[in-house]
Write a protein that holds these residues in place. Structure first.
Motif, PDB file in Angstrom:
ATOM      1  N   UNK A 292       2.479  17.825 -12.151  1.00  0.00           N
ATOM      2  CA  UNK A 292       2.633  19.207 -11.685  1.00  0.00           C
ATOM      3  C   UNK A 292       3.972  19.795 -12.140  1.00  0.00           C
ATOM      4  N   UNK A 293       5.035  19.012 -12.040  1.00  0.00           N
ATOM      5  CA  UNK A 293       6.362  19.512 -12.398  1.00  0.00           C
ATOM      6  C   UNK A 293       6.461  19.842 -13.886  1.00  0.00           C
ATOM      7  N   UNK A 294       5.792  19.070 -14.734  1.00  0.00           N
ATOM      8  CA  UNK A 294       5.874  19.358 -16.169  1.00  0.00           C
ATOM      9  C   UNK A 294       5.249  20.703 -16.523  1.00  0.00           C
ATOM     10  N   UNK A 295       4.335  21.169 -15.704  1.00  0.00           N
ATOM     11  CA  UNK A 295       3.715  22.470 -15.971  1.00  0.00           C
ATOM     12  C   UNK A 295       4.740  23.602 -15.909  1.00  0.00           C
ATOM     13  N   UNK A 296       5.808  23.404 -15.165  1.00  0.00           N
ATOM     14  CA  UNK A 296       6.828  24.444 -15.071  1.00  0.00           C
ATOM     15  C   UNK A 296       7.564  24.655 -16.389  1.00  0.00           C
ATOM     16  N   UNK A 297       7.436  23.711 -17.301  1.00  0.00           N
ATOM     17  CA  UNK A 297       7.993  23.906 -18.639  1.00  0.00           C
ATOM     18  C   UNK A 297       7.346  25.110 -19.323  1.00  0.00           C
ATOM     19  N   UNK A 298       6.149  25.448 -18.881  1.00  0.00           N
ATOM     20  CA  UNK A 298       5.430  26.573 -19.456  1.00  0.00           C
ATOM     21  C   UNK A 298       6.159  27.898 -19.337  1.00  0.00           C
ATOM     22  N   UNK A 299       7.094  27.994 -18.407  1.00  0.00           N
ATOM     23  CA  UNK A 299       7.869  29.227 -18.293  1.00  0.00           C
ATOM     24  C   UNK A 299       8.851  29.391 -19.451  1.00  0.00           C
ATOM     25  N   UNK A 300       9.108  28.312 -20.173  1.00  0.00           N
ATOM     26  CA  UNK A 300      10.033  28.389 -21.307  1.00  0.00           C
ATOM     27  C   UNK A 300       9.421  29.104 -22.503  1.00  0.00           C
TER      28      UNK A 300
ATOM     29  N   UNK B 216       0.830  -1.202   0.000  1.00  0.00           N
ATOM     30  CA  UNK B 216       0.000   0.000   0.000  1.00  0.00           C
ATOM     31  C   UNK B 216       0.865   1.253   0.000  1.00  0.00           C
ATOM     32  N   UNK B 217       1.935   1.232   0.753  1.00  0.00           N
ATOM     33  CA  UNK B 217       2.838   2.382   0.779  1.00  0.00           C
ATOM     34  C   UNK B 217       3.498   2.580  -0.586  1.00  0.00           C
ATOM     35  N   UNK B 218       3.885   1.489  -1.213  1.00  0.00           N
ATOM     36  CA  UNK B 218       4.492   1.569  -2.545  1.00  0.00           C
ATOM     37  C   UNK B 218       3.481   2.134  -3.543  1.00  0.00           C
ATOM     38  N   UNK B 219       2.247   1.656  -3.458  1.00  0.00           N
ATOM     39  CA  UNK B 219       1.208   2.136  -4.370  1.00  0.00           C
ATOM     40  C   UNK B 219       0.927   3.612  -4.135  1.00  0.00           C
ATOM     41  N   UNK B 220       0.882   4.023  -2.891  1.00  0.00           N
ATOM     42  CA  UNK B 220       0.694   5.443  -2.584  1.00  0.00           C
ATOM     43  C   UNK B 220       1.860   6.262  -3.128  1.00  0.00           C
ATOM     44  N   UNK B 221       3.049   5.704  -3.037  1.00  0.00           N
ATOM     45  CA  UNK B 221       4.228   6.383  -3.580  1.00  0.00           C
ATOM     46  C   UNK B 221       4.121   6.594  -5.082  1.00  0.00           C
ATOM     47  N   UNK B 222       3.645   5.584  -5.804  1.00  0.00           N
ATOM     48  CA  UNK B 222       3.467   5.726  -7.251  1.00  0.00           C
ATOM     49  C   UNK B 222       2.413   6.787  -7.562  1.00  0.00           C
ATOM     50  N   UNK B 223       1.362   6.835  -6.746  1.00  0.00           N
ATOM     51  CA  UNK B 223       0.302   7.832  -6.945  1.00  0.00           C
ATOM     52  C   UNK B 223       0.846   9.243  -6.716  1.00  0.00           C
ATOM     53  N   UNK B 224       1.613   9.418  -5.660  1.00  0.00           N
ATOM     54  CA  UNK B 224       2.206  10.730  -5.371  1.00  0.00           C
ATOM     55  C   UNK B 224       3.189  11.104  -6.480  1.00  0.00           C
ATOM     56  N   UNK B 225       3.954  10.123  -6.940  1.00  0.00           N
ATOM     57  CA  UNK B 225       4.895  10.373  -8.032  1.00  0.00           C
ATOM     58  C   UNK B 225       4.166  10.849  -9.287  1.00  0.00           C
TER      59      UNK B 225
END
Length: 186
Positions: A21-29, A6-15
């Motif tokens: 979210x992190x890919x949205x920062x490409x928008x500053x380019x 369950x912890x591993x699965x939660x980790x994949x979900x958070x990832x």
């Protein structure tokens, strides 16, 4: 399942949420990078989706991931309730597709994940639904040239292009993730 699973699965979900979210920062380019960040999110998010979906083979993977993404975007002020609802609805639709093809796990993921990926577009949907407001906000935050660059994609054809390329990227991403993880098993 053990607690560790369950912890591993939660980790994949958070990832997954962090990746999108992190890919949205490409928008500053560039404006192009902002409008098409869902394509990159679909490609990169496919790995965490795949790792979670092979462990959770019942209804709910896409709904859960979409819920987490929408809740996170709401919490950080990047989304409102209607956009969060659209994100969640694409997750439910993806799970319905996955449920329909449940006897073939790879095919189910290959058809469901692209639908889930399209849900990320709800985050930037005001570019097409409230274009003038979006232009004004972009001009204030990132400058007139950036806002004008966004307007190149502000037509229904631009939305269709983003949706199609995101779905294709989701399909290609999940295929690639499947090959990578299957190859590592050998």
């Amino acid at each position: 399942m053990s607690k560790m699973n369950y912890l591993k699965m939660l980790g994949f979900a958070v990832l997954y949420v962090v990746t999108v979210f992190a890919t949205a920062f490409l928008g500053y380019l560039s404006p192009f990078a902002w409008v098409f960040f869902p394509v990159i999110a679909a490609l990169l998010g496919s790995f965490s989706y795949y790792l979670l979906a092979v462990r959770w083979q019942q209804f709910g993977v896409s709904t859960f991931l979409s819920f987490l993404l929408a809740a996170f975007l709401l919490a950080v002020g990047e989304c409102d309730a209607p956009k969060a609802t659209l994100i969640l609805l694409t997750g439910v639709a993806a799970d319905m597709i996955r449920l329909f093809f449940e006897q073939n796990v790879q095919k189910a993921m290959s058809l469901a994940y692209p639908i889930q990926s399209i849900g990320v577009i709800a985050w930037i949907l005001p570019l097409w639904t409230r274009t003038e407001w979006y232009y004004q906000g972009a001009a204030e935050e990132l400058g007139i040239d950036y806002a004008k660059g966004l307007m190149m994609f502000a037509s229904p054809w631009g939305l269709l292009l983003v949706a199609l390329t995101t779905a294709i990227a989701g399909f290609v991403g999940i295929q690639f993730a499947g090959k990578v993880f299957e190859q590592n098993k050998k």
